[in-house]
Design a protein around this motif. Structure first.
Motif, PDB file in Angstrom:
ATOM      1  N   SER A 100     -13.056   6.730  -9.118  1.00 36.05           N
ATOM      2  CA  SER A 100     -13.341   7.897  -8.278  1.00 36.05           C
ATOM      3  C   SER A 100     -13.541   7.552  -6.803  1.00 36.05           C
ATOM      4  CB  SER A 100     -14.591   8.619  -8.806  1.00 36.05           C
ATOM      5  OG  SER A 100     -15.703   7.747  -8.818  1.00 36.05           O
ATOM      6  N   ASN A 101     -13.223   6.318  -6.420  1.00 34.08           N
ATOM      7  CA  ASN A 101     -13.373   5.892  -5.024  1.00 34.08           C
ATOM      8  C   ASN A 101     -12.241   6.494  -4.195  1.00 34.08           C
ATOM      9  OD1 ASN A 101     -13.616   4.623  -2.554  1.00 34.08           O
ATOM     10  ND2 ASN A 101     -13.854   2.564  -3.401  1.00 34.08           N
ATOM     11  N   PRO A 102     -12.529   7.438  -3.282  1.00 33.47           N
ATOM     12  CA  PRO A 102     -11.452   8.088  -2.521  1.00 33.47           C
ATOM     13  C   PRO A 102     -10.706   7.142  -1.591  1.00 33.47           C
ATOM     14  CG  PRO A 102     -13.608   8.662  -1.613  1.00 33.47           C
ATOM     15  CD  PRO A 102     -13.870   7.930  -2.890  1.00 33.47           C
ATOM     16  N   PHE A 134      -5.391   8.921  -6.303  1.00 36.62           N
ATOM     17  CA  PHE A 134      -4.145   8.873  -7.068  1.00 36.62           C
ATOM     18  C   PHE A 134      -4.323   9.517  -8.435  1.00 36.62           C
ATOM     19  CE2 PHE A 134      -3.840   5.186  -4.196  1.00 36.62           C
ATOM     20  CZ  PHE A 134      -2.619   5.458  -3.581  1.00 36.62           C
ATOM     21  N   GLY A 135      -3.181   9.876  -9.015  1.00 38.71           N
ATOM     22  CA  GLY A 135      -3.191  10.371 -10.378  1.00 38.71           C
ATOM     23  C   GLY A 135      -3.321   9.222 -11.357  1.00 38.71           C
ATOM     24  N   ASN A 154      -1.611  -6.654  -1.943  1.00 42.01           N
ATOM     25  CA  ASN A 154      -2.509  -5.572  -2.343  1.00 42.01           C
ATOM     26  C   ASN A 154      -1.821  -4.227  -2.193  1.00 42.01           C
ATOM     27  OD1 ASN A 154      -3.074  -6.367   0.634  1.00 42.01           O
ATOM     28  ND2 ASN A 154      -3.843  -4.266   0.509  1.00 42.01           N
ATOM     29  N   SER A 155      -2.186  -3.294  -3.069  1.00 46.99           N
ATOM     30  CA  SER A 155      -1.610  -1.952  -3.010  1.00 46.99           C
ATOM     31  C   SER A 155      -2.680  -0.913  -2.677  1.00 46.99           C
ATOM     32  CB  SER A 155      -0.947  -1.599  -4.350  1.00 46.99           C
ATOM     33  OG  SER A 155      -1.885  -1.661  -5.403  1.00 46.99           O
ATOM     34  N   VAL A 156      -3.912  -1.376  -2.468  1.00 46.07           N
ATOM     35  CA  VAL A 156      -5.000  -0.500  -2.015  1.00 46.07           C
ATOM     36  C   VAL A 156      -5.724  -1.193  -0.865  1.00 46.07           C
ATOM     37  CG1 VAL A 156      -5.330   0.593  -4.259  1.00 46.07           C
ATOM     38  CG2 VAL A 156      -6.638  -1.458  -3.692  1.00 46.07           C
ATOM     39  N   ASP A 157      -6.474  -0.410  -0.110  1.00 46.82           N
ATOM     40  CA  ASP A 157      -7.223  -0.958   1.020  1.00 46.82           C
ATOM     41  C   ASP A 157      -8.407  -1.770   0.495  1.00 46.82           C
ATOM     42  OD1 ASP A 157      -8.446  -1.522   3.397  1.00 46.82           O
ATOM     43  OD2 ASP A 157      -9.137   0.529   3.791  1.00 46.82           O
ATOM     44  N   LEU A 158      -8.367  -3.082   0.677  1.00 47.56           N
ATOM     45  CA  LEU A 158      -9.411  -3.948   0.134  1.00 47.56           C
ATOM     46  C   LEU A 158     -10.764  -3.699   0.783  1.00 47.56           C
ATOM     47  CD1 LEU A 158      -7.510  -7.360  -0.161  1.00 47.56           C
ATOM     48  CD2 LEU A 158      -7.816  -5.593  -1.895  1.00 47.56           C
ATOM     49  N   THR A 191       0.812  -1.221   0.000  1.00 46.19           N
ATOM     50  CA  THR A 191       0.000   0.000   0.000  1.00 46.19           C
ATOM     51  C   THR A 191       0.844   1.268   0.000  1.00 46.19           C
ATOM     52  OG1 THR A 191      -0.200  -0.202   2.411  1.00 46.19           O
ATOM     53  CG2 THR A 191      -2.017  -1.068   1.076  1.00 46.19           C
ATOM     54  N   ALA A 192       2.094   1.187   0.443  1.00 45.60           N
ATOM     55  CA  ALA A 192       2.974   2.358   0.420  1.00 45.60           C
ATOM     56  C   ALA A 192       3.582   2.581  -0.961  1.00 45.60           C
ATOM     57  CB  ALA A 192       4.094   2.199   1.452  1.00 45.60           C
ATOM     58  N   TYR A 193       3.363   1.636  -1.884  1.00 48.75           N
ATOM     59  CA  TYR A 193       3.961   1.713  -3.217  1.00 48.75           C
ATOM     60  C   TYR A 193       2.908   1.622  -4.317  1.00 48.75           C
ATOM     61  CZ  TYR A 193       8.263   0.761  -0.606  1.00 48.75           C
ATOM     62  OH  TYR A 193       9.306   0.823   0.282  1.00 48.75           O
ATOM     63  N   THR A 194       1.725   2.117  -4.054  1.00 45.85           N
ATOM     64  CA  THR A 194       0.626   1.993  -5.016  1.00 45.85           C
ATOM     65  C   THR A 194       0.978   2.587  -6.377  1.00 45.85           C
ATOM     66  OG1 THR A 194      -0.958   2.171  -3.188  1.00 45.85           O
ATOM     67  CG2 THR A 194      -1.822   2.466  -5.413  1.00 45.85           C
TER      68      THR A 194
END
Length: 446
Positions: free
Chosen positions: A252-254, A260-261, A282-286, A186-189
């Protein structure tokens, strides 16, 4: 140096099941030792058993944080369990036999045939040599890339250690990480180097060693086998489909890709499309994903990667055969055809059997857990599917599982890694030859 094979008359499926179970028990004992963690106290038996099962079955579900709870010794045990579990204990035993120049017996070749899910023993030792060679080369390159990138964030020694661990973990589709606090990547998304390296390791580990060998021979043979064509095409379609759907649903899910860009959205969607195919990172909060996206991940986890790989699931070829059979029926055709080749009836029945066994196991486990675990059913189903597919993704239920829940999920991971058909063959009594056949009957379907 001899391959250690039980002298009792066990069948190859029984030996494989026993071998994985023995490896899990050994890992459990080692992880229970006080010297394996940072607290200096013995890890409870059930947690050590769960972690060892997750490592051997290359799943990645964890009840304690790998990066902060275990010390160097404990993490090294997990890394070795991942490597042996990913490549298969018979593959590692064969390595020892080859090092000591010992001849591989026919019985041992039959075991390797079962372990690698091959149709015959022809060329099996040559395939094992290639498995070991490809693994060393791919994991070494992955470790080098990770080391160079992580050296910007931590001391070089630590970066090297992290590089080796994560290269082995990702190539074997295990999903264990050392970044701490269950954070995964998640720190390297939005980091292209970390994401691209992770994606390539996962995909290469999930294609299967037969496909990798076929690709290596492509310049010489000028053609691919039907199996490789089907695996590569199905894998490409699944990755592309997952990428597009995740990008659309989470744009568009914050809580996920919305903050992210364009680059972060691209890499986040790509990794989350690849990793449910049994990698478990995972690189995002599931938990912040839309439910539609979570359901897509369930489907991808069920399908999994390809036969003869380090990954789980019902496999890409099984899924493709079922889709092909459905399309053939809809078109009124008798044969299931891929790339101008007709599939035998036994291949279709085997694919159907695997699908139905998998669904039966998942439904049963999820129903039982819905009684024993006081949580939302989506969390339970997600955990069950992740365990069966040896994926390692979780919506946060793993650490809250009851003792019974941990045991059931561990057994589900074991079933997913060894293979449902292998377990069925291992447990069934010796088959008697059929002495007669019944007359054919007709029923109405649909």
């Amino acid at each position: 140096m001899a391959i250690v094979v039980p002298k009792l008359k066990f069948s190859p499926p029984q030996i494989l099941a026993i071998g994985y179970a023995t490896l899990i028990l050994l890992g459990t004992v080692l992880l229970m030792l006080p010297v394996a963690n940072t607290t200096g106290r013995a890890l409870p038996l059930i947690d050590a058993f769960f972690t060892a099962t997750s490592a051997v079955c290359v799943t990645g579900l964890v009840v304690v944080d790998t990066g902060t709870f275990f010390n160097g010794f404990g993490q090294s045990v997990i890394m070795v369990l991942i490597q042996i579990g990913g490549l298969g204990f018979m593959t590692m035993a064969t390595l020892l036999a080859l090092v000591f120049q010992r001849r591989i017996s026919l019985r041992e070749r039959l075991l390797l045939q079962e372990a690698m899910n091959q149709g015959s023993v022809e060329g099996i030792v040559r395939l094992i040599r290639r498995v070991l060679y490809y693994s060393i080369v791919i994991e070494s390159v992955g470790a080098l890339v990770f080391t160079v990138r992580l050296a910007f964030d931590m001391p070089v020694g630590q970066a090297f250690y992290y590089g080796v661990f994560h290269s082995i973990s990702f190539f074997n589709n295990a999903g264990f990480d050392l970044f701490g606090h269950f954070s995964s990547l998640t720190a390297y998304t939005a980091d292209p180097v970390m994401n691209l390296a992770a994606v390539l390791l996962i995909v290469l580990g999930g294609l299967g060693f037969v496909v990798l060998s076929d690709l290596a021979d492509l310049p010489r043979k000028k053609k691919l086998s039907l199996h490789s064509k089907l695996v590569l095409s199905t894998t490409g379609v699944l990755i592309a489909f997952g990428f597009v759907v995740i990008l659309l649903f989470e744009w568009s899910n914050p809580g996920t890709l919305g903050r992210f860009g364009l680059g972060g959205k691209f890499w986040g969607a790509l990794l989350q499309s690849v990793t449910p195919r049994t990698a478990g990172i995972n690189s995002v909060d599931l938990t912040s994903l839309h439910q539609a996206t979570q359901f897509l991940l369930l489907i991808l986890m069920f399908i999994g990667a390809s036969p003869g790989s380090t990954a789980g699931g019902v496999k890409t070829t099984t899924f493709a055969v079922m889709i092909g059979a459905m399309l053939a029926m809809m078109r009124g055709r008798e044969d299931v055809v891929f790339f101008r080749h007709r599939l035998g009836r036994d291949r279709i029945l085997k694919a159907l059997t695997i699908i139905l066994l998998a669904l039966a196991l998942i439904i049963t486990v999820a129903m039982v857990l819905s009684v024993t675990e006081d949580h939302d059913f989506m969390l339970i189903l997600f955990e069950t599917m992740s365990a069966f597919g040896t994926v390692g993704l979780s919506l946060g239920l793993t650490t809250d599982l009851s003792t019974f829940g941990k045991i059931l999920i561990a057994l589900t991971m074991f079933s997913g890694r060894v293979g449902l058909l292998t377990l069925v063959y291992a447990l069934k009594p010796k088959k008697d030859p059929e002495k007669y056949r019944y007359p054919e009957g007709k029923i109405i379907i649909g």
